[in-house]
Design a protein around this motif. Structure first.
Motif, PDB file in Angstrom:
ATOM      1  N   THR A  14       0.865  -1.177   0.000  1.00  0.00           N
ATOM      2  CA  THR A  14       0.000   0.000   0.000  1.00  0.00           C
ATOM      3  C   THR A  14       0.898   1.222   0.000  1.00  0.00           C
ATOM      4  N   VAL A  15       0.602   2.183  -0.872  1.00  0.00           N
ATOM      5  CA  VAL A  15       1.415   3.390  -0.990  1.00  0.00           C
ATOM      6  C   VAL A  15       0.560   4.604  -0.660  1.00  0.00           C
ATOM      7  N   GLU A  16       1.083   5.467   0.226  1.00  0.00           N
ATOM      8  CA  GLU A  16       0.465   6.758   0.518  1.00  0.00           C
ATOM      9  C   GLU A  16       1.418   7.822  -0.021  1.00  0.00           C
ATOM     10  N   PRO A  17       1.141   8.372  -1.227  1.00  0.00           N
ATOM     11  CA  PRO A  17       2.065   9.309  -1.854  1.00  0.00           C
ATOM     12  C   PRO A  17       2.267  10.577  -1.025  1.00  0.00           C
ATOM     13  N   TYR A  18       3.524  10.980  -0.898  1.00  0.00           N
ATOM     14  CA  TYR A  18       3.894  12.187  -0.163  1.00  0.00           C
ATOM     15  C   TYR A  18       3.405  13.405  -0.934  1.00  0.00           C
ATOM     16  N   ALA A  26       4.159  16.334   7.754  1.00  0.00           N
ATOM     17  CA  ALA A  26       4.058  15.722   6.421  1.00  0.00           C
ATOM     18  C   ALA A  26       2.598  15.462   6.051  1.00  0.00           C
ATOM     19  N   GLN A  27       2.272  15.717   4.783  1.00  0.00           N
ATOM     20  CA  GLN A  27       0.934  15.480   4.253  1.00  0.00           C
ATOM     21  C   GLN A  27       1.022  14.395   3.187  1.00  0.00           C
ATOM     22  N   TYR A  28      -0.007  13.538   3.140  1.00  0.00           N
ATOM     23  CA  TYR A  28      -0.028  12.429   2.187  1.00  0.00           C
ATOM     24  C   TYR A  28      -1.353  12.426   1.440  1.00  0.00           C
ATOM     25  N   ARG A  29      -1.319  11.996   0.174  1.00  0.00           N
ATOM     26  CA  ARG A  29      -2.547  11.851  -0.606  1.00  0.00           C
ATOM     27  C   ARG A  29      -3.214  10.524  -0.225  1.00  0.00           C
ATOM     28  N   HIS A  30      -4.355  10.248  -0.829  1.00  0.00           N
ATOM     29  CA  HIS A  30      -5.096   9.018  -0.520  1.00  0.00           C
ATOM     30  C   HIS A  30      -4.243   7.782  -0.783  1.00  0.00           C
ATOM     31  N   ALA A  31      -4.391   6.787   0.079  1.00  0.00           N
ATOM     32  CA  ALA A  31      -3.633   5.544  -0.035  1.00  0.00           C
ATOM     33  C   ALA A  31      -4.014   4.792  -1.308  1.00  0.00           C
ATOM     34  N   ILE A  32      -3.020   4.164  -1.917  1.00  0.00           N
ATOM     35  CA  ILE A  32      -3.226   3.313  -3.085  1.00  0.00           C
ATOM     36  C   ILE A  32      -3.026   1.873  -2.600  1.00  0.00           C
ATOM     37  N   PRO A  70       9.704  10.400  -3.242  1.00  0.00           N
ATOM     38  CA  PRO A  70      10.433  10.211  -1.985  1.00  0.00           C
ATOM     39  C   PRO A  70       9.663  10.848  -0.830  1.00  0.00           C
ATOM     40  N   GLY A  71       9.641  10.161   0.307  1.00  0.00           N
ATOM     41  CA  GLY A  71       8.883  10.620   1.463  1.00  0.00           C
ATOM     42  C   GLY A  71       7.542   9.924   1.605  1.00  0.00           C
ATOM     43  N   SER A  72       7.128   9.169   0.589  1.00  0.00           N
ATOM     44  CA  SER A  72       5.854   8.443   0.646  1.00  0.00           C
ATOM     45  C   SER A  72       5.914   7.338   1.689  1.00  0.00           C
ATOM     46  N   LEU A  73       4.755   7.000   2.238  1.00  0.00           N
ATOM     47  CA  LEU A  73       4.655   5.882   3.168  1.00  0.00           C
ATOM     48  C   LEU A  73       4.285   4.625   2.397  1.00  0.00           C
ATOM     49  N   ILE A  74       4.979   3.524   2.706  1.00  0.00           N
ATOM     50  CA  ILE A  74       4.714   2.247   2.044  1.00  0.00           C
ATOM     51  C   ILE A  74       4.486   1.198   3.119  1.00  0.00           C
ATOM     52  N   THR A  75       3.365   0.496   3.030  1.00  0.00           N
ATOM     53  CA  THR A  75       3.096  -0.622   3.926  1.00  0.00           C
ATOM     54  C   THR A  75       3.483  -1.890   3.188  1.00  0.00           C
ATOM     55  N   LEU A  76       4.470  -2.599   3.728  1.00  0.00           N
ATOM     56  CA  LEU A  76       5.001  -3.810   3.102  1.00  0.00           C
ATOM     57  C   LEU A  76       4.087  -5.001   3.379  1.00  0.00           C
ATOM     58  N   PRO A  77       4.283  -6.124   2.680  1.00  0.00           N
ATOM     59  CA  PRO A  77       3.412  -7.288   2.860  1.00  0.00           C
ATOM     60  C   PRO A  77       3.358  -7.816   4.294  1.00  0.00           C
ATOM     61  N   ASP A  78       4.434  -7.628   5.080  1.00  0.00           N
ATOM     62  CA  ASP A  78       4.416  -8.116   6.461  1.00  0.00           C
ATOM     63  C   ASP A  78       3.741  -7.146   7.423  1.00  0.00           C
ATOM     64  N   GLY A  79       3.215  -6.022   6.911  1.00  0.00           N
ATOM     65  CA  GLY A  79       2.508  -5.051   7.737  1.00  0.00           C
ATOM     66  C   GLY A  79       3.365  -3.892   8.216  1.00  0.00           C
ATOM     67  N   ARG A  80       4.669  -3.962   7.986  1.00  0.00           N
ATOM     68  CA  ARG A  80       5.563  -2.892   8.420  1.00  0.00           C
ATOM     69  C   ARG A  80       5.391  -1.685   7.503  1.00  0.00           C
ATOM     70  N   THR A  81       5.304  -0.484   8.117  1.00  0.00           N
ATOM     71  CA  THR A  81       5.200   0.749   7.350  1.00  0.00           C
ATOM     72  C   THR A  81       6.568   1.415   7.315  1.00  0.00           C
TER      73      THR A  81
END
Length: 106
Positions: A14-18, A26-32, A70-81
Motif C-alpha cells: 500500500t502506498v500513501e504518496p507524499y 508531512a501530508q499524504y494523498r489518498h492511499a493506493i 520520496p517521502g511516501s509511506l509504504i506498507t510492506l506485505p508483512d505489515g511494516r510501514t
C-alpha cells in the motif's frame, strides 16, 4: 516500451504518496492499496537526494506508473510501514528490457 510482467510482481503493498509539508507536518494523498510489487528486504546503502548516506531496509520494484515520490509511506506485505528514501525510474527505449520503478525504503 514493455512493462515488468505482472507475474513477477508477487507481493502487494500500500502506498500513501507524499504531498509535501503542511502546518502539522508531512501530508499524504489518498492511499493506493494492493499495488503489485516485488519486495526485497535485503539491507543496502543508498544516497538520498540531499546527499545523506543511509541504510535502506527494503527495495520495492513496481510498474513504471506508480505514484510514489520520496517521502511516501509504504506498507510492506508483512505489515511494516516504511518511508520511501529514493525512487529510480528504469527505462530502456528500443531495448527488450521492461520498464519499472525501484523504490528504496527506510
Amino acid at each position: 516500451m514493455t512493462r515488468v510482467p505482472a507475474v513477477l510482481l508477487r507481493h502487494r503493498v500500500t502506498v500513501e504518496p507524499y504531498a509535501g509539508e503542511g502546518a502539522y507536518g508531512a501530508q499524504y494523498r489518498h492511499a493506493i492499496p494492493n499495488v503489485r510489487a516485488l519486495v526485497d528486504e535485503t539491507p543496502r546503502m543508498v544516497r538520498t537526494a540531499d546527499g545523506r548516506q543511509v541504510t535502506a531496509t527494503a527495495t520495492v520494484i513496481a510498474g513504471p506508473t506508480l505514484d510514489c515520490p520520496p517521502g511516501s509511506l509504504i506498507t510492506l506485505p508483512d505489515g511494516r510501514t516504511t518511508t520511501a528514501l529514493t525512487v529510480a525510474h528504469h527505462t530502456a527505449p528500443g531495448l527488450p528490457i521492461p520498464a519499472c520503478m525501484e523504490v528504496s525504503c527506510e
